[in-house]
Design an enzyme around this catalytic site. Structure first.
Site, mmCIF file in Angstrom:
data_model
loop_
_atom_site.group_PDB
_atom_site.id
_atom_site.type_symbol
_atom_site.label_atom_id
_atom_site.label_comp_id
_atom_site.label_asym_id
_atom_site.label_seq_id
_atom_site.Cartn_x
_atom_site.Cartn_y
_atom_site.Cartn_z
ATOM 1 N N HIS A 55 0.841 -1.201 0.000
ATOM 2 C CA HIS A 55 0.000 0.000 0.000
ATOM 3 C C HIS A 55 0.879 1.256 0.000
ATOM 4 C CE1 HIS A 55 -3.849 -2.095 1.752
ATOM 5 N NE2 HIS A 55 -3.687 -2.294 0.467
ATOM 6 N N ASP A 159 -4.297 -7.273 6.411
ATOM 7 C CA ASP A 159 -2.964 -6.971 5.863
ATOM 8 C C ASP A 159 -2.092 -8.218 5.925
ATOM 9 O OD1 ASP A 159 -3.415 -4.310 5.335
ATOM 10 O OD2 ASP A 159 -2.160 -3.529 6.964
ATOM 11 N N ILE A 368 -4.922 6.804 9.438
ATOM 12 C CA ILE A 368 -4.045 7.969 9.562
ATOM 13 C C ILE A 368 -4.853 9.276 9.574
ATOM 14 C CG2 ILE A 368 -2.191 9.259 8.414
ATOM 15 C CD1 ILE A 368 -1.112 6.477 7.499
ATOM 16 N N THR A 369 -5.919 9.341 8.766
ATOM 17 C CA THR A 369 -6.691 10.599 8.766
ATOM 18 C C THR A 369 -7.404 10.816 10.098
ATOM 19 O OG1 THR A 369 -8.417 9.428 7.596
ATOM 20 C CG2 THR A 369 -7.045 10.878 6.277
HETATM 21 P P1 FAD Z 1 2.611 5.488 15.810
HETATM 22 O O1 FAD Z 1 2.530 5.553 14.347
HETATM 23 O O2 FAD Z 1 2.826 4.162 16.434
HETATM 24 O O3 FAD Z 1 3.812 6.459 16.285
HETATM 25 C C1 FAD Z 1 4.299 6.462 17.590
HETATM 26 C C2 FAD Z 1 5.792 6.764 17.571
HETATM 27 O O4 FAD Z 1 6.256 6.951 18.919
HETATM 28 C C3 FAD Z 1 6.633 5.631 17.000
HETATM 29 O O5 FAD Z 1 7.530 6.148 16.032
HETATM 30 C C4 FAD Z 1 7.382 5.080 18.208
HETATM 31 O O6 FAD Z 1 8.653 4.547 17.893
HETATM 32 C C5 FAD Z 1 7.498 6.319 19.076
HETATM 33 N N1 FAD Z 1 7.710 6.016 20.498
HETATM 34 C C6 FAD Z 1 7.127 5.039 21.231
HETATM 35 N N2 FAD Z 1 7.571 5.051 22.494
HETATM 36 C C7 FAD Z 1 8.462 6.062 22.582
HETATM 37 C C8 FAD Z 1 9.278 6.556 23.635
HETATM 38 N N3 FAD Z 1 9.251 6.021 24.863
HETATM 39 N N4 FAD Z 1 10.103 7.592 23.372
HETATM 40 C C9 FAD Z 1 10.143 8.149 22.131
HETATM 41 N N5 FAD Z 1 9.401 7.707 21.102
HETATM 42 C C10 FAD Z 1 8.564 6.682 21.319
HETATM 43 N N6 FAD Z 1 -3.686 3.650 8.623
HETATM 44 C C11 FAD Z 1 -4.013 4.014 7.357
HETATM 45 O O7 FAD Z 1 -4.549 5.120 7.184
HETATM 46 N N7 FAD Z 1 -3.761 3.198 6.294
HETATM 47 C C12 FAD Z 1 -3.150 1.985 6.440
HETATM 48 O O8 FAD Z 1 -2.921 1.257 5.456
HETATM 49 C C13 FAD Z 1 -2.786 1.578 7.754
HETATM 50 N N8 FAD Z 1 -2.172 0.389 7.944
HETATM 51 C C14 FAD Z 1 -1.829 0.016 9.215
HETATM 52 C C15 FAD Z 1 -1.208 -1.215 9.401
HETATM 53 C C16 FAD Z 1 -0.844 -1.628 10.668
HETATM 54 C C17 FAD Z 1 -0.170 -2.967 10.872
HETATM 55 C C18 FAD Z 1 -1.133 -0.792 11.791
HETATM 56 C C19 FAD Z 1 -0.756 -1.235 13.183
HETATM 57 C C20 FAD Z 1 -1.765 0.427 11.607
HETATM 58 C C21 FAD Z 1 -2.119 0.850 10.324
HETATM 59 N N9 FAD Z 1 -2.764 2.078 10.110
HETATM 60 C C22 FAD Z 1 -3.078 2.454 8.839
HETATM 61 C C23 FAD Z 1 -3.106 2.980 11.244
HETATM 62 C C24 FAD Z 1 -2.041 4.072 11.461
HETATM 63 O O9 FAD Z 1 -0.775 3.483 11.395
HETATM 64 C C25 FAD Z 1 -2.281 4.769 12.806
HETATM 65 O O10 FAD Z 1 -3.521 5.445 12.758
HETATM 66 C C26 FAD Z 1 -1.209 5.778 13.175
HETATM 67 O O11 FAD Z 1 0.087 5.308 12.890
HETATM 68 C C27 FAD Z 1 -1.256 6.151 14.666
HETATM 69 O O12 FAD Z 1 -0.330 7.192 14.857
HETATM 70 P P2 FAD Z 1 0.480 7.434 16.196
HETATM 71 O O13 FAD Z 1 1.428 8.532 15.871
HETATM 72 O O14 FAD Z 1 -0.464 7.600 17.317
HETATM 73 O O15 FAD Z 1 1.304 6.081 16.502
#
Ligand code: FAD
Length: 452
Positions: A55, A159, A368-369
């Site tokens: 994707h 997935d 993501i949105t």
């Molecule tokens: P994350 O993306 O997890 O980011 C959190 C960040 O914090 C990470 O980089 C991590 O390393 C960092 N972190 C953690 N702990 C610490 C710490 N103690 N100190 C410093 N940094 C730290 N959404 C879509 O729209 N399309 C898709 O195709 C899609 N596919 C997905 C597939 C999978 C397998 C998963 C699990 C999710 C998918 N999603 C998809 C959903 C999307 O990924 C999430 O909505 C989004 O990533 C959430 O964002 P976030 O920033 O909250 O978390």
């Protein structure tokens, strides 16, 4: 006031939540400076380590994040584990405000006997493995079995099923790791069952995942329960029923006849026990409790066991029943039951100047949105508080103070321009084989490439 000075703000985590929060803060405050701390050496969270390699269009958000990171008022500091290398109180001391956007790095345990058997993995680890997450690079799943069972019916489950069943040559031009591709080329897995506790009207995946690539041959729906479908699920349900019941066209029939791999959905089953092989050394199947629905409609419906069980033979079990956030620091409130930081509109309860966004704020659901909207809201609330004089007044040292602390502890952060060097290296390694990139998997090697 802080408003006239330069507000120093830090964001913990560089996934979509961290980057969208930073983007909104920079756009809506002319002087705010934002530091993003990230535990990995590389940015972008689940966009790099979660989103499936087939994707690629989903990963275009990286371009926007890169623009944000290149702003002179934004800095990325990778290789810094907040809660270990620097504490949240230290960050709160150095900045006017701190936003926790560290996602959900754990997974829900199955809590059934046999869960520890070789051949049982969390979907989270499996996804991390094919996407090059350093901690999962040694996973080496054994795909020499005929049948795999995925527990859970969300987007991640689909997935994983797609990656298991897609002919490897279709993944060769993606950013899947070469190591994963090698294992998938040897895979004997022909059938994947995607098992859910509830029925087709409660499944958790969105239409996109079940799109053309997802429509595997031989999909099967048993135990249909029709009723009043809540609006957001309507299209999904229609699509699901159509793909499951439609007679295939001529081309599709030919494709199905030639396809040696199949997937199916098994509804109204909940995992009871992982069954060991005769020598007890690995998984040989899974015992499922048959469930039925208790009253309620759509997502409010609960599945309860009927007392019947069903054994499904399989050599691989992937549990995909949800991600889970961890507490980050004893000073930060955490709700272990909901797995989130208790907050009101992104303001962490009872801790002024501390905010949260993304999965750690709402729980690990949503695309993501959804995460973008939610992060913009947190930023808006923070800027409101800033304007209302509710954040500390007077200058704050920002990164200067944290940099000194980190170097006294022997921690050497990675900057965004360092990442751009690693990025260029990955892209160049992918070129030979026509891949968009070949991901670097070893943090030691990455540091060496940066001359550390
Ligand atoms: P994350 O993306 O997890 O980011 C959190 C960040 O914090 C990470 O980089 C991590 O390393 C960092 N972190 C953690 N702990 C610490 C710490 N103690 N100190 C410093 N940094 C730290 N959404 C879509 O729209 N399309 C898709 O195709 C899609 N596919 C997905 C597939 C999978 C397998 C998963 C699990 C999710 C998918 N999603 C998809 C959903 C999307 O990924 C999430 O909505 C989004 O990533 C959430 O964002 P976030 O920033 O909250 O978390």
């Amino acid at each position: 006031s802080t408003q006239e000075q330069t507000p120093q703000i830090c964001v913990v985590g560089s996934g979509p939540a961290g980057f969208y929060t930073a983007q909104h803060l920079l756009k809506h405050h002319p002087r705010a400076c934002v530091d993003i701390f990230e535990k990995q050496l590389v940015p972008f969270g689940l966009v790099r380590f979660g989103v499936a390699p087939d994707h690629p269009e989903v990963k275009n958000v990286i371009n926007t994040f890169t623009q944000t990171a290149r702003s002179d008022r934004c800095a990325f500091h990778g290789n810094v584990v907040v809660g270990r290398d620097v504490t949240v109180p230290e960050l709160r001391e150095a900045y006017h405000a701190v936003v926790l956007s560290y996602g959900a790095e754990d997974n829900q345990a199955l809590e059934i006997p046999g869960e520890e058997l070789p051949g049982v993995f969390s979907a989270r680890a499996f996804v991390g493995w094919y996407n090059g997450l350093p901690e999962n690079r040694e996973l080496a799943p054994d795909l020499s079995c005929d049948t795999a069972v995925i527990l859970g019916q969300g987007n991640v489950a689909l997935d994983v099923a797609r990656i298991l069943l897609t002919p490897p040559e279709h993944l060769e031009k993606t950013d899947i790791t070469e190591a994963a591709l090698g294992v998938l080329r040897q895979s004997q897995v022909k059938t994947v069952w995607i098992v859910g506790r509830r029925g087709p009207l409660q499944v958790a995946f969105t239409i996109k995942v079940l799109g053309p690539e997802g429509e595997g041959p031989g999909s099967q729906v048993d135990g249909l329960l029709l009723g009043e479908v809540p609006r957001p699920r309507k299209r999904l349900t229609e699509l699901l029923l159509r793909t499951a019941t439609e007679k295939p066209g001529v081309e599709e029939a030919a494709r199905q006849a030639s396809a040696s791999r199949a997937w199916g959905l098994r509804f109204f089953r909940s995992p009871k026990q992982v069954l060991p092989s005769a020598d007890g050394r690995q998984v040989a199947g899974i015992r499922l409790a048959v469930t039925r629905l208790e009253q309620g409609v759509g997502e409010a419906t609960r599945a309860v066991p009927t007392g019947d069980v069903e054994d499904l033979p399989c050599g691989l079990v992937l549990s995909s029943i949800g991600y889970k956030s961890r507490p980050i620091d004893p000073s930060v409130p955490f709700d272990p039951k909901l797995g989130i930081i208790p907050n009101v509109d992104g303001r962490v309860m009872n801790v002024p100047g501390l905010y949260c966004s993304g999965w750690v704020k709402r729980g690990p659901t949503g695309v993501i949105t959804t995460t973008m909207t939610d992060s913009f809201l947190t930023s808006q609330i923070l800027l409101q508080d800033l304007k209302a004089g509710q954040l500390p007044s007077g200058p704050r040292p920002g990164y200067a103070a944290i940099k000194a602390l980190l170097s006294s502890r022997g921690v050497w952060p990675v900057s965004f321009s360092d990442w751009e060097k690693l990025d260029a290296e990955e892209v160049s390694r992918g070129q030979g084989t026509g891949k968009p990139r070949e991901k670097l998997l070893d943090p030691q090697e990455m540091l060496r490439l940066l001359g550390r």
